[in-house]
Design a protein around this motif. Sequence first.
Motif, PDB file in Angstrom:
ATOM      1  N   UNK A 234       0.852  -1.181   0.000  1.00 47.49           N
ATOM      2  CA  UNK A 234       0.000   0.000   0.000  1.00 47.49           C
ATOM      3  C   UNK A 234       0.887   1.229   0.000  1.00 47.49           C
ATOM      4  N   UNK A 235       0.659   2.100  -0.987  1.00 44.65           N
ATOM      5  CA  UNK A 235       1.432   3.340  -1.089  1.00 44.65           C
ATOM      6  C   UNK A 235       0.468   4.513  -1.024  1.00 44.65           C
TER       7      UNK A 235
ATOM      8  N   UNK B  70       6.638  13.129   5.462  1.00 44.54           N
ATOM      9  CA  UNK B  70       5.298  12.867   5.989  1.00 44.54           C
ATOM     10  C   UNK B  70       5.149  13.537   7.350  1.00 44.54           C
ATOM     11  N   UNK B  71       3.968  14.068   7.588  1.00 44.57           N
ATOM     12  CA  UNK B  71       3.653  14.674   8.884  1.00 44.57           C
ATOM     13  C   UNK B  71       2.519  13.875   9.515  1.00 44.57           C
ATOM     14  N   UNK B  72       2.823  13.209  10.645  1.00 41.81           N
ATOM     15  CA  UNK B  72       1.843  12.405  11.374  1.00 41.81           C
ATOM     16  C   UNK B  72       1.556  13.093  12.696  1.00 41.81           C
ATOM     17  N   UNK B  73       0.275  13.203  13.046  1.00 37.37           N
ATOM     18  CA  UNK B  73      -0.057  13.915  14.282  1.00 37.37           C
ATOM     19  C   UNK B  73      -1.272  13.300  14.965  1.00 37.37           C
ATOM     20  N   UNK B  74      -1.293  13.440  16.297  1.00 42.14           N
ATOM     21  CA  UNK B  74      -2.402  13.069  17.193  1.00 42.14           C
ATOM     22  C   UNK B  74      -2.945  11.672  16.905  1.00 42.14           C
ATOM     23  N   UNK B  75      -2.066  10.687  16.929  1.00 38.31           N
ATOM     24  CA  UNK B  75      -2.470   9.290  16.766  1.00 38.31           C
ATOM     25  C   UNK B  75      -2.117   8.505  18.026  1.00 38.31           C
ATOM     26  N   UNK B  76      -2.848   7.414  18.266  1.00 39.89           N
ATOM     27  CA  UNK B  76      -2.461   6.425  19.248  1.00 39.89           C
ATOM     28  C   UNK B  76      -2.951   6.675  20.654  1.00 39.89           C
ATOM     29  N   UNK B  77      -2.883   5.600  21.451  1.00 43.63           N
ATOM     30  CA  UNK B  77      -3.298   5.636  22.845  1.00 43.63           C
ATOM     31  C   UNK B  77      -2.663   4.493  23.609  1.00 43.63           C
TER      32      UNK B  77
ATOM     33  N   UNK C 146      -1.504   3.695  13.398  1.00 42.03           N
ATOM     34  CA  UNK C 146      -0.882   2.990  12.269  1.00 42.03           C
ATOM     35  C   UNK C 146       0.119   2.006  12.839  1.00 42.03           C
ATOM     36  N   UNK C 147       0.098   0.781  12.289  1.00 45.29           N
ATOM     37  CA  UNK C 147       1.010  -0.234  12.789  1.00 45.29           C
ATOM     38  C   UNK C 147       1.488  -1.139  11.656  1.00 45.29           C
ATOM     39  N   UNK C 148       2.770  -1.447  11.663  1.00 43.57           N
ATOM     40  CA  UNK C 148       3.337  -2.439  10.737  1.00 43.57           C
ATOM     41  C   UNK C 148       3.876  -3.590  11.560  1.00 43.57           C
ATOM     42  N   UNK C 149       3.361  -4.799  11.292  1.00 46.40           N
ATOM     43  CA  UNK C 149       3.805  -6.008  11.992  1.00 46.40           C
ATOM     44  C   UNK C 149       4.614  -6.831  10.995  1.00 46.40           C
ATOM     45  N   UNK C 150       5.921  -6.799  11.106  1.00 47.18           N
ATOM     46  CA  UNK C 150       6.752  -7.464  10.126  1.00 47.18           C
ATOM     47  C   UNK C 150       6.706  -6.719   8.798  1.00 47.18           C
ATOM     48  N   UNK C 151       7.345  -7.283   7.803  1.00 42.53           N
ATOM     49  CA  UNK C 151       7.328  -6.657   6.483  1.00 42.53           C
ATOM     50  C   UNK C 151       8.222  -5.438   6.421  1.00 42.53           C
ATOM     51  N   UNK C 152       7.820  -4.483   5.585  1.00 39.10           N
ATOM     52  CA  UNK C 152       8.626  -3.285   5.372  1.00 39.10           C
ATOM     53  C   UNK C 152       7.765  -2.037   5.579  1.00 39.10           C
ATOM     54  N   UNK C 153       8.415  -1.008   6.129  1.00 45.91           N
ATOM     55  CA  UNK C 153       7.746   0.268   6.313  1.00 45.91           C
ATOM     56  C   UNK C 153       8.688   1.364   5.846  1.00 45.91           C
ATOM     57  N   UNK C 154       8.148   2.275   5.042  1.00 47.46           N
ATOM     58  CA  UNK C 154       8.954   3.387   4.534  1.00 47.46           C
ATOM     59  C   UNK C 154       8.127   4.673   4.636  1.00 47.46           C
TER      60      UNK C 154
ATOM     61  N   UNK D 130       3.232  -7.060   5.156  1.00 45.95           N
ATOM     62  CA  UNK D 130       3.132  -6.382   3.873  1.00 45.95           C
ATOM     63  C   UNK D 130       4.168  -5.280   3.742  1.00 45.95           C
ATOM     64  N   UNK D 131       3.927  -4.383   2.805  1.00 48.86           N
ATOM     65  CA  UNK D 131       4.827  -3.264   2.564  1.00 48.86           C
ATOM     66  C   UNK D 131       4.001  -1.985   2.565  1.00 48.86           C
ATOM     67  N   UNK D 132       4.217  -1.140   3.560  1.00 50.74           N
ATOM     68  CA  UNK D 132       3.460   0.089   3.737  1.00 50.74           C
ATOM     69  C   UNK D 132       4.382   1.274   3.480  1.00 50.74           C
ATOM     70  N   UNK D 133       3.981   2.130   2.543  1.00 54.97           N
ATOM     71  CA  UNK D 133       4.784   3.288   2.164  1.00 54.97           C
ATOM     72  C   UNK D 133       3.952   4.552   2.322  1.00 54.97           C
ATOM     73  N   UNK D 134       4.478   5.498   3.090  1.00 52.37           N
ATOM     74  CA  UNK D 134       3.878   6.816   3.247  1.00 52.37           C
ATOM     75  C   UNK D 134       4.851   7.815   2.647  1.00 52.37           C
ATOM     76  N   UNK D 135       4.430   8.440   1.528  1.00 51.32           N
ATOM     77  CA  UNK D 135       5.398   9.241   0.783  1.00 51.32           C
ATOM     78  C   UNK D 135       4.794  10.569   0.358  1.00 51.32           C
ATOM     79  N   UNK D 136       5.471  11.639   0.758  1.00 50.68           N
ATOM     80  CA  UNK D 136       5.139  12.970   0.291  1.00 50.68           C
ATOM     81  C   UNK D 136       6.318  13.553  -0.441  1.00 50.68           C
TER      82      UNK D 136
END
Length: 640
Positions: free
Chosen positions: A141-142, A215-222, A203-211, A168-174
């Motif tokens: 997923x890109x 990117x600007x990530x804000x106000x996530x998680x607990x 957002x979570x990656x379990x194994x695989x690849x993350x790139x 899997x392979x998760x890509x967040x690209x700006x």
Amino acid sequence: MRPTRTTRQTGRLALVAACAVLAALGGPAAGAHADTGGDGDQAMPFTPEEAEVQAALVAAEDDRLNQVRAITAIAPLQGGTAWKQPYRLDTGSGYTLVLTERSNAYTVSDLLELAPQTFVRQSDGSYLLTENIYLNPGAKLKLSTPGGLTLRMASSAAGFVSIVSFGGELTLQGTPQAPLEITSWDPDKDTADTDVRDGRAYIRAIGGQFRMDHTHISTLGFWSGRTGGLSLTGTDRPNTGAIDGPDALPEESETGGEPGEGAEEAEPPRNGDVTALPTGPLETPDTRFTVPDLSYVSVAIADSEIDGNAFGLFISSAAGVDISDTVVRDSLQDGVLLHRFVRSAVVERTVSENNGGDGFILSRATQQVQVTGCTARDNAGNGYTVSGRPLASGPSASGQPVDSYGSNSVSSSVAEGNGRYGIEVLGGFDVGVQNNRVEGGDMGIVARQDADTVSITGNRVTGQERQGISVRDGVLAATVTGNIVDGAATGIYIRDSEAEVRGNTIQDATSHGVSLVGDVPGSVVTFNVIAGVGPSALDTTRSDGGITVKENQTFAWYDTSSFWTKVKHYASPMTLLWVSILLLILFMAMMGVKHHGVRRGQPPRVRHPYDDKRPLPTPPPTEVPTGAQRGRHRVPVMAE
């Protein structure tokens, strides 16, 4: 579109088959201060009821992911092409879009087609995601668009969504001109979700690849590390999922027919629980004797910003981590947390500031991690925490190893204005703290808890309330050389440890320059330049163990100790012995004078001890007269 009856029944069968063998995907919630072990565990400001709700939400997320994983492992065994395409699961609390493996990456256009009602473009050009996304092993997923993408993940009191990649392979690209924006979003309040008490998107990656780039990530998680916002974790479970032996196969065909319909000739012989099967490859693996392979996540993050998450960036069970030119700020807990089993990682030119816990944490079981050119500023805890302590000290329920971890370093970095220590080393071996600048805090650089072979060299440490550099509590083979310590109460403090303190410059100390306390066998303090005002430049009176102190320059130290303090300082056992001998000699001499007191009114004199052995005095010569001189001729007479 909601799942069909076939999908529901297949899912229930898969769940029943998998419940006996599937375990929770994550470890214990990271959640307390580095002082308890350097694991990022923090005391959180919640009531017991709020804490219980959040912990229950984390457990519910674990259960949901276990269910999804079980179904995605069983689904391909039905055959056909339906389960090779993306499909949707109804997990009770919401929908989960499952992206299956294919050669090309899924994009924003694919999501608009696959989820037209739950991935919607808003009037301001942003996209609102209102269902969970799950990447199967091998799926890609890109998230990127040429003009910039703003993704808002639904998060409110009614629930929240997540993006989870399992193998899997998760890509967040700006881009530098148009960075990718991802944030939680409360549709009712039309703003970001800042309340973590009812859970929050993550957002979570379990194994695989993350790139991730630009990117600007804000106000996530607990609450926990694995739901903390941006969580990159490995897993020790098999990549293909877990199923429970031959009976885990679904009994319905792909078309939803009754069990065994149209397949009477292919029905194998069966007697009770015993079924005859042909030789060759097993269609359904027997997992009783399958040893799970470790699946690590690989991470590459550059030119990004993370702010306002529960845990800024949480990474565990990862190999090949590369983080550069990134800013992590305003996290409720720690900034950058490398939790467990992270190895071969490089963190460079990264800023972690104004976080509720530590700036950077290298937790237990991390090794070969290099932190270079980074800045930890205005964090409530430590700037940097490096822990190499073993996971267990003996037999344990989890069977963890008792070995220490090491080969970690913090170099050419800055720690300033942090609430506790600048850099803290907890156990481990072969740890380097080199060429850093540490300003403020209670202490500058601290090494403790049985660390072995710690090199603290070339650092500039200024303005600490207590100790600039502290080595204590069982540290072995520590090297403290070439540092400049300015303005600390005590420049360098060694307690119950073995250290070589050589070639340091200590300025404006207000208590002691170098202080050695307790059992410090073999420690060496040489060639240091010490200046300041206080009780002593070299405080060694409270130490034992055979230390070497020589060639130190202390002429610029002004001693403010009292008279009795100086007496105590110089009143060593050997000094007292020689003073006692001298006093004894003087006493015996005076007793002798008293014994031979004044005689016949003459002044007292000291009698020579061998006075009775002196030769008799020689009498004067006597004249003997002769006849010619009539008694006037002198003849010497010798006395016998």
